[in-house]
Design an enzyme around this catalytic site. Structure first.
Site, PDB file in Angstrom:
ATOM      1  CE  LYS A   1      -4.336   1.214   2.333  1.00  0.00           C
ATOM      2  NZ  LYS A   1      -5.130   0.965   3.544  1.00  0.00           N
ATOM      3  CB  VAL A   2       2.371   3.068  -2.483  1.00  0.00           C
ATOM      4  CG1 VAL A   2       3.304   4.252  -2.718  1.00  0.00           C
ATOM      5  CG2 VAL A   2       3.151   1.762  -2.455  1.00  0.00           C
TER       6      VAL A   2
END
Ligand code: G3P
Length: 225
Positions: free
Chosen positions: A83-84
């Site tokens: 997750k970015v």
């Protein structure tokens, strides 16, 4: 539409997984903090409960650091999704991770242009935040519809993972808007099952059933068959 649970609370994840409708999990640094447990330990337990995509958020602000954290997350478990946050350095990292075959979930998305950029970078998922946007007086659901339109028109394969859900109504609206996935807190997922008229109807049926003469059919059915 797939259903993910948005938490790092393993009791909640275990219960939801037992319902048979859970497809995956999303976590974030706040969830990890609230679990009160060591990061690796809580992740290990989550991966052991759910055999589906599990988002684990990076915390670096530079692309190189995000890529390193993302590789570590991907090595940790085959079901991990990195997750970015949607930002210049984040999307540079997403492009690199995608080139390495690592799945990503671009988070903290608040408009369709950010979703467009995430798709161009090769994100596996985009997480538009519905309720936080609604709280700011903006239209969260319209954002989902816009992203759906853009992705379909241009053929982007990035999946729309509707996030920041705080009402059952928002889940229904995500279904109607064409989201691919909806992630929600445990209490909202549980609420999806309920309706006051279901409870009232069930009570009426069971009250009447008590007045029916003894039934042999059910008594004859062996437990578990
Ligand atoms: O996955 C997004 C989520 O973690 C944020 O949701 O409820 O904190 O706005 P919320």
């Amino acid at each position: 539409m797939q259903l993910f649970i948005d938490t790092a609370n393993v009791q909640e994840i275990r219960t939801a997984a037992g319902w048979g409708i859970l497809d995956g999990v999303t976590t974030n640094p706040t969830h990890i903090f609230k679990s009160g447990r060591p990061f690796e330990e809580v992740l290990q337990e989550i991966f052991s409960i759910v055999d589906g995509p599990i988002s684990v958020e990076t915390v670096s602000l530079e692309a190189a650091g995000i890529v390193n954290e993302g590789r570590a997350v991907a090595r940790f478990h085959k079901n991990a999704v990195v997750k970015v946050p949607v930002m210049v350095e984040g999307l540079k990292a997403v492009k690199q991770l995608a080139a390495e075959g690592i799945r990503t979930n671009v988070t903290l998305c608040f408009n369709a242009l950010q979703a467009y950029l995430a798709a161009k970078a090769g994100a596996t998922y985009i997480s538009p935040f519905i309720h936080r946007k609604e709280e700011a007086g903006q239209d969260g659901l319209e954002m989902i519809k816009e992203i759906r339109g853009i992705y379909d028109r241009y053929g982007y394969k990035t999946k729309i993972l509707a996030a920041s859900i705080r009402t059952t109504r928002e889940v229904l609206e995500c279904l109607n808007a064409g989201a691919d996935v909806c992630t929600m807190p445990f209490n909202i997922m549980e609420s999806l099952y309920h309706h006051s008229m279901t409870d009232a109807g069930l009570k009426m049926f069971l009250d009447d059933w008590k007045k029916v003469p003894p039934v042999k059919l059910f008594a004859a059915a062996p437990a578990g068959r």
